[in-house]
Write a protein that holds these residues in place. Structure first.
Motif, short mmCIF file in Angstrom:
data_model
loop_
_atom_site.label_atom_id
_atom_site.label_comp_id
_atom_site.label_asym_id
_atom_site.label_seq_id
_atom_site.Cartn_x
_atom_site.Cartn_y
_atom_site.Cartn_z
N GLY A 167 11.33 3.88 4.88
CA GLY A 167 11.29 2.37 4.29
C GLY A 167 11.14 3.39 2.90
O GLY A 167 10.89 4.69 2.02
N ASN A 168 11.27 2.23 1.65
CA ASN A 168 10.32 2.34 0.29
C ASN A 168 9.28 1.85 -0.01
O ASN A 168 8.76 0.95 0.65
N VAL A 169 8.45 2.15 -0.62
CA VAL A 169 6.72 1.14 -1.39
C VAL A 169 7.21 0.49 -2.40
O VAL A 169 7.82 0.70 -3.16
N ARG A 170 6.25 -0.51 -1.22
CA ARG A 170 6.63 -1.78 -2.07
C ARG A 170 5.03 -2.67 -2.27
O ARG A 170 4.35 -2.16 -1.68
N ASP A 171 5.14 -3.23 -3.05
CA ASP A 171 3.99 -4.22 -3.60
C ASP A 171 3.51 -5.21 -2.45
O ASP A 171 3.33 -4.88 -2.14
N LEU A 172 5.61 -5.74 -2.05
CA LEU A 172 4.80 -6.49 -0.96
C LEU A 172 6.07 -6.38 -0.23
O LEU A 172 7.08 -6.94 -0.83
N ALA A 173 6.01 -5.94 0.81
CA ALA A 173 7.15 -6.03 1.81
C ALA A 173 7.44 -6.96 2.28
O ALA A 173 7.10 -6.96 3.32
N ASP A 174 9.08 -6.98 2.72
CA ASP A 174 9.41 -8.03 3.77
C ASP A 174 10.10 -7.42 4.76
O ASP A 174 11.01 -8.12 5.39
N ASN A 175 9.83 -6.44 5.13
CA ASN A 175 11.07 -5.85 6.12
C ASN A 175 9.99 -4.31 7.10
O ASN A 175 8.83 -4.03 6.27
N THR A 176 9.79 -3.96 7.90
CA THR A 176 9.06 -3.15 8.37
C THR A 176 9.54 -2.13 8.02
O THR A 176 8.19 -1.48 8.01
N ALA A 177 10.67 -1.52 7.95
CA ALA A 177 10.43 -0.55 7.37
C ALA A 177 10.10 0.54 6.45
O ALA A 177 9.32 1.25 6.00
N ASP A 178 9.95 -0.94 5.57
CA ASP A 178 9.06 -0.64 3.73
C ASP A 178 7.23 -1.34 3.66
O ASP A 178 6.83 -0.89 3.32
N GLY A 179 7.33 -1.68 4.91
CA GLY A 179 6.50 -2.20 5.61
C GLY A 179 4.62 -0.71 6.15
O GLY A 179 4.26 -0.74 5.33
N LEU A 180 6.49 -0.43 7.00
CA LEU A 180 4.82 0.54 7.46
C LEU A 180 5.08 2.20 6.60
O LEU A 180 4.33 2.09 6.04
N ALA A 181 5.79 2.46 5.36
CA ALA A 181 5.70 3.49 4.50
C ALA A 181 4.84 2.54 3.42
O ALA A 181 3.98 4.03 2.53
N SER A 182 4.98 1.52 3.11
CA SER A 182 3.64 1.08 2.05
C SER A 182 2.56 1.59 1.88
O SER A 182 1.52 1.83 1.68
N GLY A 183 2.52 0.61 3.19
CA GLY A 183 0.72 1.09 4.47
C GLY A 183 0.17 2.34 4.22
O GLY A 183 -0.55 2.41 3.58
N CYS A 184 0.77 2.80 4.17
CA CYS A 184 0.99 4.66 4.29
C CYS A 184 0.63 5.42 3.08
O CYS A 184 -0.16 6.35 3.54
N TRP A 185 1.27 5.26 2.19
CA TRP A 185 1.38 5.89 1.49
C TRP A 185 0.33 5.32 0.29
O TRP A 185 -0.34 6.06 -0.06
N GLN A 186 -0.33 3.88 0.08
CA GLN A 186 -1.61 3.44 -0.55
C GLN A 186 -2.54 3.55 0.06
O GLN A 186 -3.21 3.30 -0.66
N ALA A 187 -2.13 3.72 1.44
CA ALA A 187 -3.88 4.30 2.17
C ALA A 187 -4.06 5.18 1.86
O ALA A 187 -5.27 5.41 1.18
N CYS A 188 -3.05 6.35 1.40
CA CYS A 188 -3.25 8.35 0.82
C CYS A 188 -4.03 7.67 -0.69
O CYS A 188 -4.79 8.51 -0.84
N ALA A 189 -3.15 6.50 -1.11
CA ALA A 189 -3.15 6.77 -2.25
C ALA A 189 -4.65 6.36 -2.87
O ALA A 189 -6.04 6.82 -3.80
N ALA A 190 -5.39 4.88 -1.69
CA ALA A 190 -6.95 4.68 -2.64
C ALA A 190 -7.58 5.63 -1.40
O ALA A 190 -8.43 4.97 -2.35
N LEU A 191 -7.54 6.56 -1.10
CA LEU A 191 -8.70 7.25 -0.59
C LEU A 191 -8.41 8.15 -1.48
O LEU A 191 -10.16 8.68 -1.69
#
Length: 252
Positions: A167-191
């Protein structure tokens, strides 16, 4: 000349240090026949006077690399083990050896390069965060899964989360691949951003924030804090260590 070795979880990186310059570099993933591939490559390199390595992997892989160094250069690898204090850096851990040698050497590099006080973030298999004050005191840090390991853990623990492509990192993902990638990368950024905020006052209010590791370039644009990309921190720290420590025996 000194051959420096960085045995990481994903791959082996190495460089030949001549004075203060890396004249030769290379890297192999662990799926390669390391002993054979290294010996073949190093046969064409200038012969170093020492081989100094840092490892976070198992003894079998250390042995394979050591065998290659002996075959190519007739030299035994010196393995750096995390100390309580060295090269102007004081380890915060009550059991110093429990701090990964890669993290310690990154602190050594930051201190030697004049980047302290600073927050050091490294993103690869794991996401590690460390605080280093202006006097070279390691104040502690955090450890979490890296973004790719986070994604693998979700895939391994679920049945229906099976995207067919990365998936790709997106602000609001509308599919599972992007949702998974976005959640994991953004979690690390937030940490990373949270750690910077929690350590800022202790570090004098304006610490340098550095980012290293194999996935640093991907994570950097997601951070709210301004960061400095610093590659090869382990090799750079090893260069400082090897210059200070001239013994050709294992360092415990």
């Amino acid at each position: 000349m000194i051959l420096l070795l960085d045995l990481g979880n994903t791959r082996l990186k190495f460089a030949l240090l001549d004075g203060t310059t890396f004249t030769h570099r290379g890297a192999f993933g662990w799926d390669a026949d390391i002993a054979h591939e290294l010996a073949a490559l190093w046969a064409a390199w200038p012969t170093p006077t020492r081989v100094v390595g840092a490892s976070v992997v198992d003894s079998a892989r250390e042995t394979a690399v050591d065998v290659a160094a002996r075959k190519a250069f007739g030299l035994k690898a010196e393995w750096v083990r995390t100390p309580a204090q060295a090269c102007g850096v004081t380890n915060a851990y009550a059991e110093p050896q429990r701090l990964g040698v890669d993290r310690f050497l990154a602190l050594v590099d930051a201190h030697a390069a004049g980047r302290s006080p600073c927050v050091l973030a490294s993103v690869g298999t794991a996401l590690t965060l460390d605080a280093l004050d202006a006097e070279g005191r390691h104040l502690g840090g955090w450890i979490a899964p890296g973004p790719l390991l986070m994604q693998q853990s979700v895939l391994g623990a679920t049945v229906q989360v099976r995207p067919s492509a990365a998936g790709n990192v997106r602000d609001l993902a509308d599919n599972t691949a992007d949702g998974l990638a976005s959640g994991c990368w953004q979690a690390c950024a937030a940490l990373v951003d949270r750690f910077v905020e929690r350590s800022r006052d202790t570090l004098g209010g304006h610490p340098t924030v550095t980012l290293g590791g194999g996935d640093a370039a991907v994570l950097a644009p997601l951070l709210e804090n301004e960061v400095m990309l610093v590659p090869d921190t382990v090799l750079r720290g090893l260069a400082v260590w090897a210059t200070v420590h001239t013994a050709t025996v294992d360092i415990a």
